[in-house]
Scaffold this motif. Sequence first.
Motif, short mmCIF file in Angstrom:
data_model
loop_
_atom_site.label_atom_id
_atom_site.label_comp_id
_atom_site.label_asym_id
_atom_site.label_seq_id
_atom_site.Cartn_x
_atom_site.Cartn_y
_atom_site.Cartn_z
N PHE A 144 0.83 -1.21 0.00
CA PHE A 144 0.00 0.00 0.00
C PHE A 144 0.87 1.26 0.00
CE2 PHE A 144 -3.54 -2.63 1.88
CZ PHE A 144 -4.39 -2.47 0.82
N VAL A 145 1.95 1.23 0.79
CA VAL A 145 2.87 2.37 0.82
C VAL A 145 3.44 2.59 -0.57
CG1 VAL A 145 5.10 3.18 1.67
CG2 VAL A 145 3.48 2.20 3.25
N LEU A 146 3.87 1.51 -1.20
CA LEU A 146 4.47 1.64 -2.53
C LEU A 146 3.48 2.21 -3.54
CD1 LEU A 146 6.72 -1.52 -2.85
CD2 LEU A 146 7.43 0.86 -3.15
N VAL A 147 2.23 1.73 -3.50
CA VAL A 147 1.22 2.25 -4.42
C VAL A 147 0.97 3.73 -4.14
CG1 VAL A 147 -1.20 2.09 -5.14
CG2 VAL A 147 0.14 0.02 -4.80
N GLY A 148 0.87 4.09 -2.85
CA GLY A 148 0.62 5.48 -2.49
C GLY A 148 1.79 6.40 -2.78
N VAL A 149 2.99 5.86 -2.71
CA VAL A 149 4.19 6.68 -2.82
C VAL A 149 4.81 6.63 -4.21
CG1 VAL A 149 6.04 5.05 -2.21
CG2 VAL A 149 6.13 7.39 -1.34
N ILE A 150 4.32 5.74 -5.08
CA ILE A 150 5.00 5.50 -6.34
C ILE A 150 5.02 6.75 -7.23
CG2 ILE A 150 3.05 4.59 -7.71
CD1 ILE A 150 6.56 3.06 -7.61
N ASN A 151 3.89 7.47 -7.31
CA ASN A 151 3.87 8.67 -8.15
C ASN A 151 4.78 9.76 -7.59
OD1 ASN A 151 2.45 11.27 -9.46
ND2 ASN A 151 2.06 9.45 -10.71
N PRO A 152 4.71 10.06 -6.28
CA PRO A 152 5.68 11.01 -5.73
C PRO A 152 7.13 10.57 -5.88
CG PRO A 152 3.85 10.73 -4.20
CD PRO A 152 3.66 9.72 -5.31
N LEU A 153 7.39 9.24 -5.86
CA LEU A 153 8.76 8.76 -6.06
C LEU A 153 9.26 9.05 -7.47
CD1 LEU A 153 8.98 5.32 -4.20
CD2 LEU A 153 10.43 7.32 -3.81
N TYR A 154 8.39 8.83 -8.46
CA TYR A 154 8.75 9.19 -9.84
C TYR A 154 9.04 10.69 -9.93
CZ TYR A 154 7.63 4.74 -12.18
OH TYR A 154 7.64 3.44 -12.63
N GLN A 155 8.20 11.50 -9.27
CA GLN A 155 8.41 12.95 -9.28
C GLN A 155 9.69 13.33 -8.54
OE1 GLN A 155 4.35 14.22 -7.82
NE2 GLN A 155 4.55 15.58 -9.57
N PHE A 156 9.96 12.60 -7.45
CA PHE A 156 11.17 12.90 -6.67
C PHE A 156 12.42 12.60 -7.49
CE2 PHE A 156 14.37 12.01 -3.31
CZ PHE A 156 14.30 13.23 -2.65
N ALA A 199 10.55 8.40 -19.71
CA ALA A 199 11.07 7.50 -18.67
C ALA A 199 9.96 7.09 -17.71
CB ALA A 199 12.21 8.16 -17.91
N THR A 200 9.08 8.02 -17.38
CA THR A 200 7.93 7.72 -16.51
C THR A 200 6.99 6.73 -17.20
OG1 THR A 200 8.03 9.88 -15.40
CG2 THR A 200 5.92 8.73 -15.34
N ALA A 201 6.69 6.98 -18.47
CA ALA A 201 5.78 6.11 -19.21
C ALA A 201 6.33 4.69 -19.32
CB ALA A 201 5.53 6.68 -20.61
N ILE A 202 7.63 4.56 -19.57
CA ILE A 202 8.24 3.23 -19.69
C ILE A 202 8.17 2.48 -18.35
CG2 ILE A 202 10.44 2.01 -20.04
CD1 ILE A 202 11.11 4.28 -22.10
N GLY A 203 8.50 3.18 -17.26
CA GLY A 203 8.45 2.57 -15.93
C GLY A 203 7.06 2.07 -15.57
N TYR A 204 6.03 2.92 -15.81
CA TYR A 204 4.66 2.53 -15.49
C TYR A 204 4.16 1.42 -16.41
CZ TYR A 204 3.22 5.80 -11.85
OH TYR A 204 3.06 6.45 -10.65
N ALA A 205 4.51 1.47 -17.70
CA ALA A 205 4.05 0.46 -18.65
C ALA A 205 4.56 -0.93 -18.25
CB ALA A 205 4.51 0.81 -20.06
N ILE A 206 5.81 -1.00 -17.83
CA ILE A 206 6.39 -2.28 -17.39
C ILE A 206 5.66 -2.80 -16.15
CG2 ILE A 206 8.47 -3.32 -16.38
CD1 ILE A 206 10.05 -1.46 -18.34
#
Length: 538
Positions: free
Chosen positions: A251-263, A430-437
């Motif tokens: 749950f933490v990873l799902v909640g934090v994944i978008n801010p991590l990409y932004q970070f 880079a964001t699109a590739i990471g999420y697509a995988i």
Amino acid sequence: MSSNLVKGTAILTIGLFLSKALGLLYVIPFYAIVGEKNIGLYQYAYIPYNLALAVAISGAPLAISKFVAKYNAMGDYATGRKLMKSGVLVMLLSGVLSFLVLYFMAEPIAHLVRKSDEQIFTIAEITSVIRWVSFALLAVPLMSIVRGYLQGNQKFEPTSVSQLVEQIVRIVVVLVGGFIVVNVLDLSPRTAVNFAVFAAFIGALAGLVVLYKYWMKYKPEFSQLYASSPTASNVTFLDMYKEVIGYTIPFVLVGVINPLYQFIDMITFNGAMSSIGLAKVTDVYLTMLNFLTHKVVMIPVMVATGFSMALIPVITGYYTKNDQKGLTRSLDQTFQIMLYLTVPMVLGLIILSNEFYTFLYSENPVGSGVLAAYAPVAILFGLFSVTAAILQGIDRHKWIVFTSLTGLLFKMVLNIPLIKLFEVNGAIAATAIGYAIAVGINIYVISRVLHYRSRMVFRRLVLIGIFNVIMFIAVHFTLKGLLAFSPVGGKMQALLYVMICAFVGVVVYGALSLKSGLAQKLFGDRLTRITKKLGFGG
């Protein structure tokens, strides 16, 4: 068709839509108050804040809703109450610790962000704005556990209303405070940004008040269920938190994944841009990517987020009861409705990127180009949110950890070289590739574990795709006609063109959906009865 899923999704999605819409609209006057260059300071505060918040909450709303839904399905209401009581203390402690960490880490984070003396903001300014936003961490974690408990009991309205009130109060404080600081006290716009990020704390306090009122409203009902429940099962506090923590990591990873990409963008973008001689514009470009366009792109994602929040307790209930039909029905419904609503919004943002950006902020070819390139990634954001929620509901937490970290690894490896090659578009790629995988692996695991195959869903998605192509062509030529008549000359004209094109898109897409019977099949009997009266096919 699951009425709980539809009702819960509707309530949460409406609340999220209003909250996200307000979160976007307030940027328009705030942008006018502080200016394009100064508003970038705002996003330097919110990205580390969102990371700290995700860790502080530790996935509490969704993890607790899953835990409570599981034991409620077994008729054991006492165990969920037991978690709630002890969890309040845990969340208070978590909030204080995360506040202290972010407050004292503010300066090291500022050094990571500032890579060149040519950049707009100083170390002191970035440090200050991060410290001001950190105070919100004292209140938000407490809200999260109450929301989670209520959602686990199928009470979705409190989450929706409290988020909305929290957002309204925060925005009022941001705008009124910012106006007073700049126009009445005649202080620097950057001082107004400090005050604006502190508004998150005031908004959180308002959200807490709303949740307390809902708690008092539902207390008699919960007390009755608690009284009829057997004694809490032999789950010790250690075992209980071991189970919840097992839920919370994904749950933490799902909640934090978008801010991590932004970070990752926040700490690599400026350095990569400086290395190719663009240090003077890097702060502004990063603001366009991580703040100005990101807020717009996340609007379609709220549909998926609403589904995710409502889907987890529903999927958990079906999975606990080993109800394969219920599971399949919920998955069919989720994928179809999510893509039916998300894809046309994304296409609208692509076609009208210049008009949207001009209306919301100011005319800027670079900004509108970033919005057009970034918009399609919203579909991947939404699919990740929904597929991760499904994996959480069926206890495949390790896969969420694996797919989240795999996607993030690709983002980290590709970000700097792609930025050097394509500037802002490189970071988007880079964001699109990471999420697509990550999404691809999630879907593969779901299909294998649940033996999920649905030709009907595939056919419906093809039909949705055809309708979107027709809508895209209609809106594209409508806009071309408007621009041939008169190019965009200001905010109001841009808004007018957006409204005309949106109307055309809704009419075309809606008519095709109703005439074919697709909308009726997706949204149920009530819509079917209404459309039959209007003369559309059922």
